[in-house]
Enzyme design. Structure first.
Site, mmCIF file in Angstrom:
data_model
loop_
_atom_site.group_PDB
_atom_site.id
_atom_site.type_symbol
_atom_site.label_atom_id
_atom_site.label_comp_id
_atom_site.label_asym_id
_atom_site.label_seq_id
_atom_site.Cartn_x
_atom_site.Cartn_y
_atom_site.Cartn_z
ATOM 1 N N ARG A 36 0.826 -1.201 0.000
ATOM 2 C CA ARG A 36 0.000 0.000 0.000
ATOM 3 C C ARG A 36 0.866 1.260 0.000
ATOM 4 O O ARG A 36 0.450 2.304 -0.506
ATOM 5 C CB ARG A 36 -0.941 0.000 1.207
ATOM 6 C CG ARG A 36 -2.094 -0.987 1.035
ATOM 7 C CD ARG A 36 -2.997 -1.012 2.229
ATOM 8 N NE ARG A 36 -4.184 -1.825 1.970
ATOM 9 C CZ ARG A 36 -5.049 -2.210 2.879
ATOM 10 N NH1 ARG A 36 -4.879 -1.832 4.137
ATOM 11 N NH2 ARG A 36 -6.091 -2.944 2.562
ATOM 12 N N LYS A 199 -21.392 -15.340 2.552
ATOM 13 C CA LYS A 199 -22.837 -15.195 2.633
ATOM 14 C C LYS A 199 -23.453 -14.539 1.403
ATOM 15 O O LYS A 199 -22.926 -13.553 0.879
ATOM 16 C CB LYS A 199 -23.205 -14.378 3.873
ATOM 17 C CG LYS A 199 -22.818 -15.043 5.191
ATOM 18 C CD LYS A 199 -23.223 -14.192 6.373
ATOM 19 C CE LYS A 199 -22.892 -14.867 7.700
ATOM 20 N NZ LYS A 199 -23.294 -14.041 8.861
ATOM 21 N N GLY A 352 -9.518 -7.213 -1.134
ATOM 22 C CA GLY A 352 -9.898 -8.090 -0.027
ATOM 23 C C GLY A 352 -9.257 -9.465 -0.092
ATOM 24 O O GLY A 352 -8.075 -9.624 -0.421
ATOM 25 N N GLY A 375 -13.816 -3.215 0.125
ATOM 26 C CA GLY A 375 -15.152 -2.646 0.265
ATOM 27 C C GLY A 375 -15.469 -1.651 -0.829
ATOM 28 O O GLY A 375 -16.587 -1.618 -1.359
#
Length: 395
Positions: A36, A199, A352, A375
């Site tokens: 990063r 999920k 992610g 996200g």
């Protein structure tokens, strides 16, 4: 399109640059992955090369709105100094925008760089309060947002400061916006989306938006068992969202009505327990034992998914196919990463866990773009407007 640092004159100007330096640090205070930081280097070197006075800002960890030196950016300043080959002045003040920080910013000369303390040492940061936004803006004359990983958050340092300064994107942000814009607005076809993770409930807006845009949807991970159960199959002790069965059927019907192929696992790796050393075997999707749980997609599913990916002009991947952190159940996720690496089309990994998997298996080289924002990338694919992008000046 949004303006970038290359669309404005920065010479002699104090430029406030929001970066994403939220890097992992070990128990000895050493950075374990500096990607990063290296990702921000092109923007920083461009600005210094143009004679700007560069003031860097970021968050790190979750200090909960209070000074916590465990999350100080001092270690980042040291690494940045090494990478840039020049001193990055670091000012550690608990209030972040205190008198020492203001004085250091005012004293900057053309081409010099400084880094302020973790913006989340102030509780106002995540609340996007005008007072703290103004204090940050008072340090500079131009705002550059290069932190795509936090662009989905309306915080002081990512969006609020743009209320007081002309705001443009950095080079990393520009790259992210371009890739996601091209993927969604003008994809090379066939367009395939690979979705995994735990999920279905977490991915409803994402799946609904993609049904309107893609040719193929590939499903893996824990979410696959809700779709299989909705079709009347035995899923044993696998992860299951009983309250989402009707929704799963509805999503599949929507895909069918749109002519979108909806690919589900035809076999899976099942084990007795959620453990790397648990006895495991491969079972057809319609013959899973009631006393076992699915923890990865099986070899035939890997083959089918690979063929679909290799035949695609554009592929977007978000979410692992199984419990890839355990070596016994990592092969499905590895196979997807390998397929993206081998695909001749445009391939995008949505940050992610998917990005972590590509790195773990050393399969990054030929992937077109690996996003720096998990996200943020999901919200882009959902069709949402990101606050940290919306606040930037239009071309």
């Amino acid at each position: 399109m949004k303006k970038t640092v290359k669309d404005i004159d920065v010479k002699g100007k104090k430029v406030f640059v929001r970066c994403d330096f939220n890097v992992p640090v070990d128990e000895n205070g050493l950075i374990t992955d500096d990607r990063r930081i290296t990702g921000a280097i092109p923007t920083i070197t461009y600005l210094t090369g143009q004679g700007a006075k560069v003031i860097l800002a970021s968050h790190m960890g979750r200090p909960k709105g209070k000074p916590d030196m465990k999350y100080s950016l001092k270690v980042v300043a040291a690494r940045l100094s090494e990478l840039l080959g020049q001193e990055v002045k670091f000012v550690s003040e608990p209030e972040v925008t205190g008198p020492e920080t203001k004085a250091a910013a005012a004293a900057l000369e053309n081409g010099q760089v400084m880094l302020i303390e973790n913006v989340r040492f102030r509780e106002e940061e995540t609340k996007n309060t005008p007072e703290f936004s103004r204090q940050l803006a008072d340090l500079a004359e131009i705002f550059v947002n290069d932190a795509f990983g936090t662009a989905h958050r309306a915080h002081c340092s990512t969006a609020g400061v743009a209320d007081y300064l002309p705001a443009v994107s950095g080079l990393l942000m520009e790259k992210e916006i371009r890739f996601f814009g091209d993927v969604l607005d003008d994809p090379k076809r066939p367009f395939t989306s690979v979705l995994g993770g735990a999920k279905v409930g977490d991915k409803i807006p994402l799946i609904e938006n993609l049904i309107e845009k893609v040719d193929n949807i590939i499903i893996g991970g824990g979410m696959a068992y809700t779709f299989l159960k909705a079709q009347g199959m035995e899923t044993g002790k696998s992860l299951l969202e009983e309250d989402k069965l009707d929704l799963a059927l509805e999503l599949m019907k929507k895909a069918e009505a749109k002519g979108v192929k909806f690919l589900l696992p035809v076999d899976m790796v099942c084990a007795e327990e959620f453990a790397n050393d648990s006895p495991a075997g491969v079972y057809p999707a319609d013959a899973m034992p009631a006393d076992r749980m699915g923890l990865d997609i099986g070899p035939e599913t890997c083959r089918i998914y690979r063929d679909a990916i290799l035949a695609s002009g554009t592929v977007v991947w978000n979410g692992p196919m199984g419990v890839f952190e355990m070596d016994s159940f990592a092969e499905g996720t590895r196979a997807i990463a390998q397929a993206l690496n081998d695909c001749s089309g445009i391939t995008v990994v949505g940050g992610g866990d998917s990005a972590a998997a590509a790195r773990k298996f050393n399969l990054e080289a030929n992937i077109s773009h690996i996003s720096t924002g998990g996200g943020a990338s999901i919200e882009c694919l959902e069709g949402k407007v990101l606050p940290g992008v919306a606040c930037l000046l239009d071309l």
